[in-house]
Design a protein around this motif. Sequence first.
Motif, PDB file in Angstrom:
ATOM      1  N   ILE A  93      47.970  -9.011 -53.835  1.00 41.29           N
ATOM      2  CA  ILE A  93      48.607 -10.334 -53.930  1.00 41.29           C
ATOM      3  C   ILE A  93      48.909 -10.802 -52.512  1.00 41.29           C
ATOM      4  O   ILE A  93      49.564 -10.094 -51.747  1.00 41.29           O
ATOM      5  CB  ILE A  93      49.923 -10.246 -54.716  1.00 41.29           C
ATOM      6  CG1 ILE A  93      49.674  -9.797 -56.146  1.00 41.29           C
ATOM      7  CG2 ILE A  93      50.697 -11.547 -54.649  1.00 41.29           C
ATOM      8  CD1 ILE A  93      49.338 -10.879 -57.113  1.00 41.29           C
ATOM      9  N   THR A  94      48.415 -11.978 -52.188  1.00 37.90           N
ATOM     10  CA  THR A  94      48.753 -12.620 -50.914  1.00 37.90           C
ATOM     11  C   THR A  94      49.045 -14.085 -51.195  1.00 37.90           C
ATOM     12  O   THR A  94      48.594 -14.636 -52.205  1.00 37.90           O
ATOM     13  CB  THR A  94      47.600 -12.530 -49.890  1.00 37.90           C
ATOM     14  OG1 THR A  94      46.494 -13.295 -50.389  1.00 37.90           O
ATOM     15  CG2 THR A  94      47.164 -11.089 -49.633  1.00 37.90           C
ATOM     16  N   SER A  95      49.779 -14.720 -50.290  1.00 33.62           N
ATOM     17  CA  SER A  95      50.024 -16.158 -50.444  1.00 33.62           C
ATOM     18  C   SER A  95      48.716 -16.931 -50.427  1.00 33.62           C
ATOM     19  O   SER A  95      48.542 -17.888 -51.191  1.00 33.62           O
ATOM     20  CB  SER A  95      50.947 -16.658 -49.332  1.00 33.62           C
ATOM     21  OG  SER A  95      52.249 -16.184 -49.548  1.00 33.62           O
ATOM     22  N   ASN A  96      47.767 -16.513 -49.575  1.00 33.98           N
ATOM     23  CA  ASN A  96      46.474 -17.213 -49.514  1.00 33.98           C
ATOM     24  C   ASN A  96      45.741 -17.143 -50.850  1.00 33.98           C
ATOM     25  O   ASN A  96      45.157 -18.132 -51.300  1.00 33.98           O
ATOM     26  CB  ASN A  96      45.603 -16.634 -48.398  1.00 33.98           C
ATOM     27  CG  ASN A  96      46.102 -17.017 -47.024  1.00 33.98           C
ATOM     28  OD1 ASN A  96      46.865 -17.970 -46.866  1.00 33.98           O
ATOM     29  ND2 ASN A  96      45.692 -16.261 -46.022  1.00 33.98           N
ATOM     30  N   ASP A 108      61.043 -21.492 -54.025  1.00 38.22           N
ATOM     31  CA  ASP A 108      60.431 -20.827 -52.878  1.00 38.22           C
ATOM     32  C   ASP A 108      59.991 -19.453 -53.366  1.00 38.22           C
ATOM     33  O   ASP A 108      60.542 -18.925 -54.337  1.00 38.22           O
ATOM     34  CB  ASP A 108      61.458 -20.630 -51.750  1.00 38.22           C
ATOM     35  CG  ASP A 108      61.791 -21.919 -51.019  1.00 38.22           C
ATOM     36  OD1 ASP A 108      60.948 -22.836 -50.993  1.00 38.22           O
ATOM     37  OD2 ASP A 108      62.905 -22.000 -50.476  1.00 38.22           O
ATOM     38  N   TYR A 109      58.998 -18.867 -52.699  1.00 34.25           N
ATOM     39  CA  TYR A 109      58.608 -17.506 -53.046  1.00 34.25           C
ATOM     40  C   TYR A 109      58.170 -16.779 -51.787  1.00 34.25           C
ATOM     41  O   TYR A 109      57.839 -17.388 -50.776  1.00 34.25           O
ATOM     42  CB  TYR A 109      57.496 -17.478 -54.101  1.00 34.25           C
ATOM     43  CG  TYR A 109      56.126 -17.800 -53.558  1.00 34.25           C
ATOM     44  CD1 TYR A 109      55.279 -16.784 -53.109  1.00 34.25           C
ATOM     45  CD2 TYR A 109      55.675 -19.101 -53.475  1.00 34.25           C
ATOM     46  CE1 TYR A 109      54.021 -17.086 -52.589  1.00 34.25           C
ATOM     47  CE2 TYR A 109      54.439 -19.408 -52.969  1.00 34.25           C
ATOM     48  CZ  TYR A 109      53.601 -18.390 -52.525  1.00 34.25           C
ATOM     49  OH  TYR A 109      52.369 -18.687 -52.006  1.00 34.25           O
ATOM     50  N   ASN A 149      54.136  -7.956 -54.100  1.00 38.42           N
ATOM     51  CA  ASN A 149      54.660  -8.589 -55.306  1.00 38.42           C
ATOM     52  C   ASN A 149      55.304  -9.924 -54.958  1.00 38.42           C
ATOM     53  O   ASN A 149      55.838 -10.105 -53.872  1.00 38.42           O
ATOM     54  CB  ASN A 149      55.682  -7.684 -56.007  1.00 38.42           C
ATOM     55  CG  ASN A 149      55.979  -8.161 -57.420  1.00 38.42           C
ATOM     56  OD1 ASN A 149      55.091  -8.600 -58.131  1.00 38.42           O
ATOM     57  ND2 ASN A 149      57.217  -8.090 -57.817  1.00 38.42           N
ATOM     58  N   VAL A 150      55.260 -10.843 -55.902  1.00 38.57           N
ATOM     59  CA  VAL A 150      55.852 -12.162 -55.720  1.00 38.57           C
ATOM     60  C   VAL A 150      57.332 -12.088 -56.054  1.00 38.57           C
ATOM     61  O   VAL A 150      57.719 -11.620 -57.137  1.00 38.57           O
ATOM     62  CB  VAL A 150      55.152 -13.206 -56.613  1.00 38.57           C
ATOM     63  CG1 VAL A 150      55.841 -14.552 -56.516  1.00 38.57           C
ATOM     64  CG2 VAL A 150      53.677 -13.320 -56.238  1.00 38.57           C
ATOM     65  N   GLY A 197      58.790 -11.491 -62.993  1.00 41.94           N
ATOM     66  CA  GLY A 197      58.182 -10.201 -63.329  1.00 41.94           C
ATOM     67  C   GLY A 197      57.265  -9.710 -62.233  1.00 41.94           C
ATOM     68  O   GLY A 197      57.254 -10.231 -61.115  1.00 41.94           O
ATOM     69  N   LYS A 198      56.459  -8.728 -62.561  1.00 40.42           N
ATOM     70  CA  LYS A 198      55.504  -8.115 -61.642  1.00 40.42           C
ATOM     71  C   LYS A 198      54.194  -8.906 -61.719  1.00 40.42           C
ATOM     72  O   LYS A 198      53.621  -9.071 -62.792  1.00 40.42           O
ATOM     73  CB  LYS A 198      55.281  -6.654 -62.039  1.00 40.42           C
ATOM     74  CG  LYS A 198      54.212  -5.944 -61.271  1.00 40.42           C
ATOM     75  CD  LYS A 198      54.683  -5.549 -59.903  1.00 40.42           C
ATOM     76  CE  LYS A 198      53.603  -4.733 -59.194  1.00 40.42           C
ATOM     77  NZ  LYS A 198      53.548  -4.971 -57.792  1.00 40.42           N
ATOM     78  N   TYR A 199      53.742  -9.395 -60.566  1.00 41.67           N
ATOM     79  CA  TYR A 199      52.517 -10.176 -60.494  1.00 41.67           C
ATOM     80  C   TYR A 199      51.354  -9.265 -60.099  1.00 41.67           C
ATOM     81  O   TYR A 199      51.512  -8.392 -59.242  1.00 41.67           O
ATOM     82  CB  TYR A 199      52.649 -11.269 -59.433  1.00 41.67           C
ATOM     83  CG  TYR A 199      53.514 -12.456 -59.817  1.00 41.67           C
ATOM     84  CD1 TYR A 199      52.989 -13.746 -59.764  1.00 41.67           C
ATOM     85  CD2 TYR A 199      54.836 -12.312 -60.198  1.00 41.67           C
ATOM     86  CE1 TYR A 199      53.772 -14.847 -60.086  1.00 41.67           C
ATOM     87  CE2 TYR A 199      55.624 -13.399 -60.527  1.00 41.67           C
ATOM     88  CZ  TYR A 199      55.092 -14.660 -60.474  1.00 41.67           C
ATOM     89  OH  TYR A 199      55.853 -15.747 -60.798  1.00 41.67           O
TER      90      TYR A 199
END
Length: 162
Positions: A36-39, A95-96, A102-103, A132-134
Motif C-alpha cells: 500500500i502506497t499513497s501513489n 486526512d490519511y 497500512n492506511v 480497518g486493515k487495507y
Amino acid sequence: MKNMTKMMMAATLAVGTLAAGCQTTPSVTAPVTQPITSNTLQAYDWQLVDAKRSNGDKVSQLFFDPAKPLTLKFFKDSGSDRVTFMNTCNNMGADYKVVNGNVVLGNVLSTMMACPEPQASLDTATLATVQGKYSISKNANNTPILTITNSNQVAHFKAVSK
C-alpha cells in the motif's frame, strides 16, 4: 476363503489409497498482495463491489443505489493526503497516512445534513467500512482490488480509472 477375501479387500484398499495419492491437483494462484502506497491509492478511484459481515451477510446499507456505488477517492490537497467518500448523503472525508503499509485515517469530517433513510444508514455503514486493515491485490482480470477488513466485515473495491 475368508482370509483370501480379507486379503483382497486390504489389497484393493491399499492400491486405491496409493492411486489417490498419486493424483495431482491443479495449482491455484493466490492473489498477490501489493504494498500500500499513497501513489497506488491515488492512481485510481475505488468503487465498492462487495461488502460482507463476518457472518457472511451482505452489508445491504452500502448497496441501496446500485447506480451510485460508494467510491473512495484518494488525492493530494495542499501537500496532505486526503480521501473522500463519494455518493454518500453527507460530504465526508479525512486526512490519511500510510504507516507500515497500512492506511491510517485521521478524523473523518462530515457535513451534518439530516439525511433520510436509506441514505442515513449508508453514511453510518460507510464510516464503519473504511476503518480497518487495507490491502491491495489483483483479481483474475488483473484489475487492482482494494480490500478493507475489520472485525465486523470485509469490503472489496475495484480500481476504476480517474
